[in-house]
Design a protein around this motif. Structure first.
Motif, short mmCIF file in Angstrom:
data_model
loop_
_atom_site.label_atom_id
_atom_site.label_comp_id
_atom_site.label_asym_id
_atom_site.label_seq_id
_atom_site.Cartn_x
_atom_site.Cartn_y
_atom_site.Cartn_z
N ILE A 1 0.81 -0.93 0.18
CA ILE A 1 0.05 0.00 -0.02
C ILE A 1 1.09 1.15 0.14
CG2 ILE A 1 -1.74 1.41 1.14
CD1 ILE A 1 -2.78 -1.52 2.44
N ARG A 2 0.84 2.00 -0.98
CA ARG A 2 1.73 3.12 -1.21
C ARG A 2 1.19 4.47 -0.80
NH1 ARG A 2 7.12 2.32 -3.75
NH2 ARG A 2 6.71 0.04 -4.53
N THR A 3 -0.08 4.67 -0.58
CA THR A 3 -0.92 5.80 0.01
C THR A 3 -1.14 5.61 1.33
OG1 THR A 3 -1.67 6.11 -2.45
CG2 THR A 3 -2.66 7.50 -0.65
N CYS A 4 -0.99 6.87 2.23
CA CYS A 4 -1.44 6.69 3.67
C CYS A 4 -1.94 7.98 4.06
CB CYS A 4 0.12 6.57 4.49
SG CYS A 4 0.97 5.07 4.03
N SER A 5 -2.92 8.00 5.04
CA SER A 5 -3.55 9.01 5.81
C SER A 5 -3.47 8.70 7.11
CB SER A 5 -5.08 8.90 4.95
OG SER A 5 -5.75 10.02 5.82
N PHE A 6 -2.84 9.61 7.54
CA PHE A 6 -2.74 9.55 9.09
C PHE A 6 -3.23 10.72 10.13
CE2 PHE A 6 1.26 6.82 7.78
CZ PHE A 6 0.68 5.72 8.15
#
Length: 143
Positions: free
Chosen positions: A131-136
């Motif tokens: 998974i290359r996209t992150c939302s933290f």
């Protein structure tokens, strides 16, 4: 064998932020990183089994103690959106994650664990870098 006072971990471990062959998502992790991840996951399992909590931040807490640069290593090469502020972080992060998921899978700290250990726990759920996209969601004091 290492000399007394020296670390078996290379000094350059986890210091580069640009993706390269050695620190891109899915790159091979050191034995120390693997051990830290295993220890963190084991601690979370034990916590849930003992009824002492959901084990949401515990994996990150344990892994950080063993491998302080693990966040840098697991985050390298990913596109990361960070939501911070006084109010509305959780709602904004959930909406952003839902929007991003229309294009690709997104890694997020959905349980609201918004300190470094919670972000690390989320990153530990994808150690192969698929998974290359992150939302933290991140607490402003943790930045």
């Amino acid at each position: 064998m290492t000399r007394r006072g020296t670390s078996p971990v290379p000094a350059s471990f986890g210091t580069s932020h640009a993706p390269s062959e050695s620190n891109a998502p899915g790159a091979r992790l050191s034995w120390r990183a693997h051990t830290a991840i295993l220890a963190g996951r084991t601690a979370a399992w034990a916590s849930r089994r003992a009824g002492r909590g959901a084990g949401g931040t515990l994996p990150g807490t344990v892994a950080l103690r063993m491998a302080p640069q693990l966040v840098t290593r697991l985050a390298a090469g990913r596109r990361i959106a960070v939501v911070s502020g006084t109010n509305g972080k959780t709602t904004t992060t959930r909406m952003l994650t839902l929007a991003l998921e229309t294009a690709a899978p997104v890694l997020s700290n959905r349980d609201g664990s918004n300190l470094v250990r919670g972000v690390l726990a989320a990153l530990m759920s994808d150690t192969r870098g698929r998974i290359r996209t992150c939302s933290f969601e991140v607490d402003e004091l943790a930045l």
